[in-house]
Design an enzyme around this catalytic site. Structure first.
Site, PDB file in Angstrom:
ATOM      1  N   ARG A   1      68.605   2.193  53.096  1.00 61.68           N
ATOM      2  CA  ARG A   1      68.196   2.488  54.130  1.00 61.68           C
ATOM      3  C   ARG A   1      66.566   2.082  54.641  1.00 61.68           C
ATOM      4  O   ARG A   1      66.000   1.669  55.493  1.00 61.68           O
ATOM      5  CB  ARG A   1      68.830   3.802  55.024  1.00 61.68           C
ATOM      6  CG  ARG A   1      68.714   3.614  56.582  1.00 61.68           C
ATOM      7  CD  ARG A   1      67.289   4.278  56.950  1.00 61.68           C
ATOM      8  NE  ARG A   1      67.296   5.608  56.547  1.00 61.68           N
ATOM      9  CZ  ARG A   1      66.108   6.165  56.023  1.00 61.68           C
ATOM     10  NH1 ARG A   1      65.049   5.317  55.707  1.00 61.68           N
ATOM     11  NH2 ARG A   1      66.132   7.385  55.283  1.00 61.68           N
ATOM     12  N   SER A   2      66.052   2.693  53.358  1.00 62.11           N
ATOM     13  CA  SER A   2      64.675   2.797  53.419  1.00 62.11           C
ATOM     14  C   SER A   2      64.258   1.543  52.997  1.00 62.11           C
ATOM     15  O   SER A   2      63.178   1.193  53.776  1.00 62.11           O
ATOM     16  CB  SER A   2      64.181   3.616  52.077  1.00 62.11           C
ATOM     17  OG  SER A   2      63.530   5.083  52.242  1.00 62.11           O
TER      18      SER A   2
ATOM     19  N   ASP B   1      58.715  20.560  58.420  1.00 63.10           N
ATOM     20  CA  ASP B   1      57.915  21.708  59.172  1.00 63.10           C
ATOM     21  C   ASP B   1      56.899  20.860  59.682  1.00 63.10           C
ATOM     22  O   ASP B   1      56.460  21.434  60.784  1.00 63.10           O
ATOM     23  CB  ASP B   1      57.096  22.588  58.080  1.00 63.10           C
ATOM     24  CG  ASP B   1      58.232  23.585  57.113  1.00 63.10           C
ATOM     25  OD1 ASP B   1      59.024  23.769  57.996  1.00 63.10           O
ATOM     26  OD2 ASP B   1      57.722  24.342  56.420  1.00 63.10           O
TER      27      ASP B   1
ATOM     28  N   GLY C   1      48.684  13.820  52.655  1.00 71.46           N
ATOM     29  CA  GLY C   1      49.754  13.606  52.970  1.00 71.46           C
ATOM     30  C   GLY C   1      50.273  13.855  54.681  1.00 71.46           C
ATOM     31  O   GLY C   1      50.178  12.809  55.332  1.00 71.46           O
TER      32      GLY C   1
ATOM     33  N   ARG D   1      60.997   6.766  62.471  1.00 72.54           N
ATOM     34  CA  ARG D   1      61.591   8.169  62.271  1.00 72.54           C
ATOM     35  C   ARG D   1      62.736   7.942  63.225  1.00 72.54           C
ATOM     36  O   ARG D   1      64.003   8.675  63.130  1.00 72.54           O
ATOM     37  CB  ARG D   1      60.567   9.287  62.865  1.00 72.54           C
ATOM     38  CG  ARG D   1      59.396   9.467  62.127  1.00 72.54           C
ATOM     39  CD  ARG D   1      58.259  10.250  62.756  1.00 72.54           C
ATOM     40  NE  ARG D   1      56.988  10.664  62.114  1.00 72.54           N
ATOM     41  CZ  ARG D   1      56.221  11.242  62.403  1.00 72.54           C
ATOM     42  NH1 ARG D   1      56.025  11.581  63.495  1.00 72.54           N
ATOM     43  NH2 ARG D   1      55.046  11.518  61.661  1.00 72.54           N
TER      44      ARG D   1
ATOM     45  N   GLU E   1      58.159  10.511  56.108  1.00 76.31           N
ATOM     46  CA  GLU E   1      58.037  10.327  57.508  1.00 76.31           C
ATOM     47  C   GLU E   1      57.867  11.625  58.278  1.00 76.31           C
ATOM     48  O   GLU E   1      57.979  11.832  59.458  1.00 76.31           O
ATOM     49  CB  GLU E   1      59.390   9.704  58.134  1.00 76.31           C
ATOM     50  CG  GLU E   1      59.708   8.399  57.568  1.00 76.31           C
ATOM     51  CD  GLU E   1      59.091   7.226  58.196  1.00 76.31           C
ATOM     52  OE1 GLU E   1      58.261   7.262  59.008  1.00 76.31           O
ATOM     53  OE2 GLU E   1      59.438   6.180  57.633  1.00 76.31           O
TER      54      GLU E   1
ATOM     55  N   GLY F   1      83.379  21.823  40.863  1.00 79.86           N
ATOM     56  CA  GLY F   1      82.591  20.982  39.728  1.00 79.86           C
ATOM     57  C   GLY F   1      82.557  19.569  39.748  1.00 79.86           C
ATOM     58  O   GLY F   1      81.758  18.962  39.572  1.00 79.86           O
TER      59      GLY F   1
END
Ligand code: TGC
Ligand code: FAD
Length: 403
Positions: A108-109, A386, A155, A262, A382, A359
């Site tokens: 997707r990226s 936070d 960033g 986004r 993106e 597992g």
């Protein structure tokens, strides 16, 4: 037969949940949306799922898929066709991202960066000449692009960037470095955000053979391993002035591209969540412990019921956001809320799904662990979890926690 000794019972599969559409959300979609979904879904099942665990384990980008992504219209689905896009609406764009991320967030990226972070800024802020020169080749996958905003020391706060240029006749001389750039080592061009001599942030198209430009690969990533990530390094890099995007100055340039990407991630994360949920549902029907399928235990049902509830809420949030985006009314803060909620939802579901698989959940026989590791990146790039919370906080209080 699984390694644990259980036998798959196909009769127990609930085929009517193929799309896990618990609230009839499909009724909100058009024929075109459903067609786009099934075409991309088929492509992912055929081209991505059989190879992705292997590429991810080897931390190699399946570069041959760049062309296939172009062929299915994954680059700029909502951009006009005359500029290399798909001419569809924003909901179709979202659904395509959802189906790609069902396969892998890194796939997707590949599409998000090309469509929303490279084609979109050239389409929105470029000159007619730049659009004609680059967009058809980007749309067809002949050129691969990347987007350079993040720096080693900037960033979450891109406004502090130090990458800058001075003018030299009909060229600019660019100095600085960008960090964590998806696709940079394989890109033919980079849309780079840098400060002009007046300190204003401008977009510049840097082609891969520009003198003084390099794009070394970043190794050692334990997340998004099938996506290639690198740096962009500019050492007195000479670029024609004609490569500056003329129609924007200031941080709103790159941030509007981020809004577009986004938005796609808000839909994409639903795909990763659906894949983990689907695997957990099927596994819990097949795996017998204490003479019962896991799905019969109340604690497993609690997990599955909460998963489908959160997926359904995320689907409705994405659909409503898509309606607003189609009308040009989706605000950056509304996009932040959906990106943050849906990515976190997918990560929580991946963790719960991993528990249901016991597992086996940590093996590459199931897609869970790969999605979980990928989603740690999606939660951060993106705009971090936070940062999006603080954007919502600013919207509801009117008070800016960043300044
Ligand atoms: P601030 O003063 O709030 O805003 C500056 C100007 O930008 C406008 N604006 C937006 N415009 C469009 N869309 C948005 N989402 C916008 N957000 C803000 C704003 O109105 C203002 O305009 P003007 O006309 O007044 O100048 O800026 P700030 O410096 O205080 O920063 C705010 C903050 C922290 C929210 C922002 O910088 C931010 O979003 N930080 C997170 C950085 C980020 O998301 N980086 C992503 C890098 S690219 C990436 O990760 C690609 S991953 C690719 C993949 O593989 O899929
Ligand atoms: P920092 O900004 O240092 O943040 C570290 C922590 O501090 C975070 O938890 C953050 O939420 C918190 N924090 C920071 N500021 C505040 C604050 N004011 N209040 C509260 N908490 C705060 N960038 C590009 O430009 N192009 C790309 O193609 C691209 N691809 C990427 C691919 C991958 C695999 C990864 C991992 C990243 C990519 N990025 C890309 C970069 C990504 O956007 C940044 O990693 C992200 O914006 C966060 O920046 P940072 O890593 O420097 O973290």
């Amino acid at each position: 037969m699984h390694q644990n000794g259980t036998t798959a019972s196909k009769a127990q599969y609930v085929d009517r949940y193929q799309y896990h559409d618990h609230y009839n959300v499909d009724e909100l979609l058009s024929e075109d949306h459903l067609l786009a979904r099934s075409a991309v879904r088929d492509w992912v099942s055929k081209e991505v799922k059989p190879i992705i665990e292997d590429y991810s384990e080897r931390a190699e980008c399946p570069k041959h898929l760049f062309k296939g992504l172009a062929d299915i219209g994954a680059y700029g689905p909502s951009l006009p066709m005359e500029y290399g896009g798909g001419g569809m609406d924003e909901i179709a764009y979202g659904i395509i991202m959802q189906e790609l991320e069902r396969g892998d967030s890194g796939i997707r990226s590949m599409a998000s960066v090309q469509g929303s972070l490279v084609m979109y800024p050239i389409y929105r802020f470029g000159s007619e000449e730049q659009k004609r020169k680059y967009l058809p080749k980007l749309g067809s996958g002949e050129y691969i692009g990347c987007f350079g905003l993040t720096e080693p020391d900037h960033g979450s706060n891109p406004s502090g960037m130090v990458t800058s240029y001075v003018e030299d006749g009909d060229h600019i001389i660019l100095n600085g470095a960008k960090m964590w750039i998806t696709n940079s080592p394989v890109a033919d061009l980079a849309v780079v955000w840098a400060k002009d001599p007046q300190g204003k942030i401008r977009g510049v198209i840097v082609e891969k053979d520009a003198p003084g430009f390099s794009a070394p690969k970043i190794s050692g990533k334990l997340s998004l391993r099938a996506s290639i990530t690198g740096e962009l390094v500019f050492e007195d890099c000479r670029v024609p002035k004609a490569n500056i995007l003329p129609e924007v100055a200031g941080l709103k340039g790159p941030l509007s591209c981020l809004s577009k990407a986004r938005y796609g991630i808000a839909w994409g994360a639903i795909g990763a969540a659906l894949e983990c949920y689907d695997s957990a549902l099927r596994y819990s029907m097949e795996r017998i412990q204490f003479d019962k399928p896991l799905a019969q235990f109340q604690l497993t049902q609690k997990k599955l019921a909460e998963m489908i509830t959160e997926i359904t809420k995320a689907q409705l949030l994405a659909w409503k956001l898509g309606k607003m985006a189609n009308e040009g009314k989706a605000s950056p803060a509304q996009i932040s809320m959906a990106k943050r909620n849906n990515v976190n939802m997918a990560l929580v579901i991946a963790r719960e799904a991993r528990q249901i698989h016991g597992g086996m959940g940590i093996t590459s026989e199931y897609p869970i662990m790969r999605h979980m590791m990928n989603l740690e990146t999606v939660l951060t790039y993106e705009g971090t979890h936070d940062i999006h919370l603080l954007i919502t906080g600013m919207e509801v209080t009117g008070l800016n926690a960043f300044k």
